[in-house]
Design an enzyme around this catalytic site. Structure first.
Site, PDB file in Angstrom:
ATOM      1  N   TYR A  81       0.979  -1.441  -0.182  1.00  0.00           N
ATOM      2  CA  TYR A  81      -0.146   0.388   0.097  1.00  0.00           C
ATOM      3  C   TYR A  81       0.746   1.244  -0.018  1.00  0.00           C
ATOM      4  CZ  TYR A  81      -4.099  -2.813   0.438  1.00  0.00           C
ATOM      5  OH  TYR A  81      -5.411  -4.228   0.211  1.00  0.00           O
ATOM      6  N   ARG A  86     -27.437 -10.481   0.070  1.00  0.00           N
ATOM      7  CA  ARG A  86     -27.228  -9.302  -1.377  1.00  0.00           C
ATOM      8  C   ARG A  86     -26.145  -8.565  -0.438  1.00  0.00           C
ATOM      9  NH1 ARG A  86     -29.439  -7.377  -6.381  1.00  0.00           N
ATOM     10  NH2 ARG A  86     -27.674  -6.996  -6.729  1.00  0.00           N
ATOM     11  N   ASP A 114     -22.675  -1.565 -19.304  1.00  0.00           N
ATOM     12  CA  ASP A 114     -24.206  -1.877 -19.786  1.00  0.00           C
ATOM     13  C   ASP A 114     -24.533  -0.662 -21.058  1.00  0.00           C
ATOM     14  OD1 ASP A 114     -25.282  -2.701 -16.916  1.00  0.00           O
ATOM     15  OD2 ASP A 114     -23.985  -1.465 -17.449  1.00  0.00           O
ATOM     16  N   ARG A 137     -23.127  -2.799 -24.033  1.00  0.00           N
ATOM     17  CA  ARG A 137     -23.563  -3.542 -24.646  1.00  0.00           C
ATOM     18  C   ARG A 137     -24.488  -3.240 -25.172  1.00  0.00           C
ATOM     19  NH1 ARG A 137     -23.680  -6.718 -18.501  1.00  0.00           N
ATOM     20  NH2 ARG A 137     -21.722  -7.915 -18.640  1.00  0.00           N
ATOM     21  N   HIS A 152     -25.657   6.261 -30.668  1.00  0.00           N
ATOM     22  CA  HIS A 152     -25.623   7.297 -29.235  1.00  0.00           C
ATOM     23  C   HIS A 152     -26.782   7.340 -28.585  1.00  0.00           C
ATOM     24  CE1 HIS A 152     -22.552   8.425 -31.648  1.00  0.00           C
ATOM     25  NE2 HIS A 152     -22.929   9.263 -32.611  1.00  0.00           N
ATOM     26  N   HIS A 180     -26.339  -0.144 -11.535  1.00  0.00           N
ATOM     27  CA  HIS A 180     -25.714  -0.674 -12.294  1.00  0.00           C
ATOM     28  C   HIS A 180     -26.388  -2.306 -12.167  1.00  0.00           C
ATOM     29  CE1 HIS A 180     -22.741  -3.868 -14.114  1.00  0.00           C
ATOM     30  NE2 HIS A 180     -22.391  -4.197 -13.221  1.00  0.00           N
TER      31      HIS A 180
HETATM   32  N1  LIG Z   1     -18.807  -3.460 -12.613  1.00  0.00           N
HETATM   33  C1  LIG Z   1     -19.121  -3.950 -12.849  1.00  0.00           C
HETATM   34  O1  LIG Z   1     -19.958  -3.661 -14.225  1.00  0.00           O
HETATM   35  C2  LIG Z   1     -18.626  -5.458 -12.755  1.00  0.00           C
HETATM   36  C3  LIG Z   1     -18.642  -6.414 -13.840  1.00  0.00           C
HETATM   37  C4  LIG Z   1     -18.032  -7.676 -13.580  1.00  0.00           C
HETATM   38  C5  LIG Z   1     -17.382  -8.423 -12.075  1.00  0.00           C
HETATM   39  N2  LIG Z   1     -17.753  -7.162 -11.126  1.00  0.00           N
HETATM   40  C6  LIG Z   1     -17.221  -7.443  -9.350  1.00  0.00           C
HETATM   41  O2  LIG Z   1     -16.005  -7.256  -9.257  1.00  0.00           O
HETATM   42  C7  LIG Z   1     -15.367  -7.960  -8.351  1.00  0.00           C
HETATM   43  C8  LIG Z   1     -14.508  -8.755  -8.646  1.00  0.00           C
HETATM   44  O3  LIG Z   1     -14.865  -9.639  -9.425  1.00  0.00           O
HETATM   45  P1  LIG Z   1     -13.744 -10.923  -9.359  1.00  0.00           P
HETATM   46  O4  LIG Z   1     -14.513 -11.939 -10.916  1.00  0.00           O
HETATM   47  O5  LIG Z   1     -12.560 -10.448  -9.734  1.00  0.00           O
HETATM   48  O6  LIG Z   1     -13.622 -11.497  -8.162  1.00  0.00           O
HETATM   49  P2  LIG Z   1     -12.007 -12.488  -7.846  1.00  0.00           P
HETATM   50  O7  LIG Z   1     -12.795 -13.191  -6.800  1.00  0.00           O
HETATM   51  O8  LIG Z   1     -11.578 -13.254  -9.171  1.00  0.00           O
HETATM   52  O9  LIG Z   1     -11.351 -11.448  -7.207  1.00  0.00           O
HETATM   53  C9  LIG Z   1     -11.692 -11.122  -6.003  1.00  0.00           C
HETATM   54  C10 LIG Z   1     -10.193 -10.335  -6.120  1.00  0.00           C
HETATM   55  O10 LIG Z   1      -9.926  -9.771  -4.465  1.00  0.00           O
HETATM   56  C11 LIG Z   1      -9.151  -9.951  -3.630  1.00  0.00           C
HETATM   57  N3  LIG Z   1      -9.358 -10.093  -2.059  1.00  0.00           N
HETATM   58  C12 LIG Z   1     -10.401 -10.650  -1.662  1.00  0.00           C
HETATM   59  N4  LIG Z   1     -10.502  -9.528  -0.003  1.00  0.00           N
HETATM   60  C13 LIG Z   1      -9.667  -8.677  -0.243  1.00  0.00           C
HETATM   61  C14 LIG Z   1      -8.998  -7.078   0.396  1.00  0.00           C
HETATM   62  N5  LIG Z   1      -8.804  -7.437   2.118  1.00  0.00           N
HETATM   63  N6  LIG Z   1      -7.553  -6.665  -0.222  1.00  0.00           N
HETATM   64  C15 LIG Z   1      -7.037  -7.223  -0.555  1.00  0.00           C
HETATM   65  N7  LIG Z   1      -7.595  -8.068  -2.058  1.00  0.00           N
HETATM   66  C16 LIG Z   1      -8.249  -8.733  -1.676  1.00  0.00           C
HETATM   67  C17 LIG Z   1      -9.050 -11.794  -3.731  1.00  0.00           C
HETATM   68  O11 LIG Z   1      -8.500 -12.677  -3.103  1.00  0.00           O
HETATM   69  C18 LIG Z   1      -9.083 -11.660  -5.167  1.00  0.00           C
HETATM   70  O12 LIG Z   1      -8.420 -11.994  -5.625  1.00  0.00           O
HETATM   71  C19 LIG Z   1     -17.066  -7.923  -7.607  1.00  0.00           C
HETATM   72  O13 LIG Z   1     -17.585  -7.432  -6.947  1.00  0.00           O
HETATM   73  C20 LIG Z   1     -18.438  -8.181  -9.155  1.00  0.00           C
HETATM   74  O14 LIG Z   1     -19.145  -9.066  -8.809  1.00  0.00           O
HETATM   75  C21 LIG Z   1     -18.272  -5.599 -11.449  1.00  0.00           C
END
Ligand SMILES: NC(=O)c1ccc[n+]([C@@H]2O[C@H](COP(=O)([O-])OP(=O)(O)OC[C@H]3O[C@@H](n4cnc5c(N)ncnc54)[C@H](O)[C@@H]3O)[C@@H](O)[C@H]2O)c1
Length: 315
Positions: free
Chosen positions: A69, A92, A152, A155, A172, A179
């Site tokens: 960090y 959730r 979105d 898409r 457009h 989300h």
């Molecule tokens: N915004 C969007 O449109 C969108 C789209 C897809 C997924 N997501 C979100 O993105 C997030 C990640 O998804 P993913 O598929 O990569 O999940 P993932 O489980 O593959 O990865 C999550 C990572 O976070 C790490 N992690 C957990 N706690 C931690 C901490 N305290 N400090 C540091 N690292 C930590 C884990 O070790 C892991 O490597 C999810 O919340 C998912 O819902 C968002």
């Protein structure tokens, strides 16, 4: 220490989404220094090694390493993709409470480092997580950017391009709101080139409004469909995050539907939500107020209410 002209990103969370983003950064040469952090340090180290072995093919000279960090101190962007997966039987809201804890544990050392750049947040539910980052960090609202409905919207434009057999870049149209389930398309603002889509529906182009509503539903359900097929979505969001990063570093003033804090725009306040924003080197430089119809305004209001209620339920 990096020179002032170096673009430095610290990515926290080297899971599927984080690494899809990192891979897009490398391929598009979008930064000069990329630091990977994960609670699973070994994983971050392995990912750094793997990416480094591709640098020679990337056409750039990106410096990539697993760090900690303290590296946030002079970063331009701290990108948050860390999060816990939903456990069986977990609501959730309970998941959200867990992810708030995760974010607290991350933000404390990020802020301690003296970081004064821009946060880009992708962890879901992204609008709530962006609001949490804003509240905890005390940063000016423009420097907290959620990915919002950027994916979105991509898409939607892709599907409209297919429907009208037009390059999606000339369609457009936006997805606005949460989300998630309460997102919507303000069709009154959708254009093919400069021609309103409503006009196309009343002409002989073979378009019925019902078909547009089906496209809107397909966009809303896309994540569910992908998750059912392959358990998670990551390439699309990784590319959307790369696009936002490009707009920031390029000081582009591009309009993207990111999650930003409403401060009276559209008659709403205090909520982070997906909305067309002008994105530049400062993050969200302003929000664009579209001339929504009364019904569309009401849908935005309901989406804001949904998000605000969830945030209040966290207390
Ligand atoms: N915004 C969007 O449109 C969108 C789209 C897809 C997924 N997501 C979100 O993105 C997030 C990640 O998804 P993913 O598929 O990569 O999940 P993932 O489980 O593959 O990865 C999550 C990572 O976070 C790490 N992690 C957990 N706690 C931690 C901490 N305290 N400090 C540091 N690292 C930590 C884990 O070790 C892991 O490597 C999810 O919340 C998912 O819902 C968002």
């Amino acid at each position: 220490m990096k020179g002032d002209d170096k673009r430095k990103i610290v990515l926290v969370g080297t899971g599927m989404v984080g690494m899809s983003y990192a891979y897009a950064l490398l391929n598009q040469n979008l930064c000069d220094e990329l630091v990977l952090i994960d609670i699973d340090k070994k994983r971050a180290e392995g990912e750094a090694m793997d990416l480094n072995h591709g640098v020679a093919f990337s056409g750039g000279n990106m410096e990539i390493y697993a760090g900690d960090y303290k590296d946030c101190r002079d970063a331009d962007l701290v990108v948050l993709t860390a999060g816990l997966p939903q456990k069986e039987g977990q609501s959730r809201l309970d998941l959200l409470k867990e992810n708030r804890k995760v974010f607290r544990s991350i933000l404390e050392p990020v802020l301690e480092s003296g970081f004064h750049g821009i946060f880009l947040v992708a962890t879901n539910p992204v609008d709530i997580m962006a609001r949490i980052v804003y509240e905890i960090s005390g940063f000016p609202p423009g420097r907290v950017v959620g990915t919002g409905t950027a994916l979105d919207t991509a898409r939607l434009r892709y599907l409209l391009g297919e429907k009208f057999i037009i390059d999606p870049r000339n369609m457009h149209a936006y997805v606005m709101g949460e989300h998630g389930d309460s997102e919507f398309v303000p069709w009154s603002q959708a254009m093919m080139a400069t021609k309103p889509i409503f006009d196309l529906c009343s002409e002989t182009e073979g378009c019925h409004f019902q078909e547009l509503l089906e496209i809107e539903e397909e966009v809303r359900m896309a994540a569910y469909k992908i998750i059912e097929a392959k358990r998670a979505t990551y390439y699309g969001i990784g590319m959307a995050m790369a696009r936002i990063t490009k707009a920031i570093f390029g000081n582009e003033y591009s309009v993207l539907t990111v999650s930003a804090l409403l401060q009276g725009e559209y008659g709403e306040k205090g909520v982070f939500i997906g909305i067309p924003c002008v994105v530049n080197r400062m993050g969200v430089s302003r929000i664009i107020e579209l001339s929504l119809s009364a019904e569309e305004k009401q849908r935005l209001h309901l989406s804001c209410e949904t998000l605000d209620q969830t945030y209040q339920d966290l207390a």
